[in-house]
Scaffold this motif. Structure first.
Motif, short mmCIF file in Angstrom:
data_model
loop_
_atom_site.label_atom_id
_atom_site.label_comp_id
_atom_site.label_asym_id
_atom_site.label_seq_id
_atom_site.Cartn_x
_atom_site.Cartn_y
_atom_site.Cartn_z
N UNK A 1 11.72 18.97 -9.04
CA UNK A 1 10.82 18.32 -8.09
C UNK A 1 9.61 19.19 -7.77
N UNK A 2 9.82 20.49 -7.65
CA UNK A 2 8.71 21.40 -7.39
C UNK A 2 7.69 21.32 -8.53
N UNK A 3 8.19 21.34 -9.76
CA UNK A 3 7.30 21.25 -10.93
C UNK A 3 6.54 19.93 -10.94
N UNK A 4 7.22 18.83 -10.62
CA UNK A 4 6.59 17.52 -10.57
C UNK A 4 5.49 17.48 -9.51
N UNK B 1 6.61 11.07 -3.98
CA UNK B 1 7.04 11.66 -5.25
C UNK B 1 8.50 12.11 -5.20
N UNK B 2 8.92 12.68 -4.07
CA UNK B 2 10.33 13.10 -3.94
C UNK B 2 11.26 11.89 -3.98
N UNK C 1 0.86 -1.18 0.00
CA UNK C 1 0.00 0.00 0.00
C UNK C 1 0.90 1.23 0.00
N UNK C 2 0.82 1.99 -1.08
CA UNK C 2 1.64 3.21 -1.17
C UNK C 2 0.73 4.43 -1.18
N UNK C 3 1.32 5.56 -0.92
CA UNK C 3 0.59 6.84 -0.92
C UNK C 3 1.01 7.64 -2.14
N UNK C 4 0.08 8.34 -2.73
CA UNK C 4 0.39 9.28 -3.80
C UNK C 4 0.52 10.64 -3.12
#
Length: 163
Positions: free
Chosen positions: A74-77, A15-16, A7-10
């Protein structure tokens, strides 16, 4: 047949982690070169001392900006992911010898192992690539045990043929 669940979180943390793993996997040269950009700052100071003001200031300004490219990327992502319908949701994964099943609120998908383009296995997590720059992130913390994480890593290693 063995079944492994995760179980992962979005979320931002995931994301980082995924973007850092992706950079290490796909762009390792940029990860190393990134630190050489900081050398431009002392070079700029030296140029200022020697009297070349224009290139001195340019080096002092450009070095940190080039170093910070990863943070900007990373900020843009992360900013772009906030508009995703998956944002903030839990993703439930089931891994078997035949397929990978992904499920979240309002979304369900079966993926055959042959549909994956590549994989990146790390002690911190697993990246499953559908395309060259499109991937799923499975942090180690998504698995209930170390044994499940290692078993899924082994499955990914044997079932996904890097193209």
């Amino acid at each position: 047949m063995s079944e492994y669940r995760a179980t992962s979180q979005f979320d931002v943390k995931t994301l980082k982690l995924g973007s850092a793993m992706h950079m290490r996997n796909r762009h390792p040269v940029f990860v190393v070169i990134r630190y050489f950009y900081l050398i431009l700052v002392p070079i700029g100071i030296l140029l200022l001392y020697l009297g070349d003001r224009m290139f001195g200031f340019l080096c002092i300004l450009i070095g940190p900006v080039l170093f910070m490219r990863k943070v900007f990327w990373q900020y843009r992502l992360i900013h772009g992911s906030k508009s995703s319908p998956q944002a903030g949701q839990e993703l439930h994964w089931t891994f078997t010898e035949r397929r990978v099943h992904q499920e979240s609120k309002g979304h369900e998908k079966n993926i055959q192992w042959r549909d994956f383009d590549d994989r990146y296995l790390s002690p911190k997590g697993i990246l499953l690539y559908l395309e060259r720059d499109q991937y799923f992130i499975l942090p180690k913390s998504a698995f209930s045990s170390q044994e499940d994480f290692l078993a899924v890593s082994k499955l990914c290693e044997t079932k996904i043929d890097p193209k």
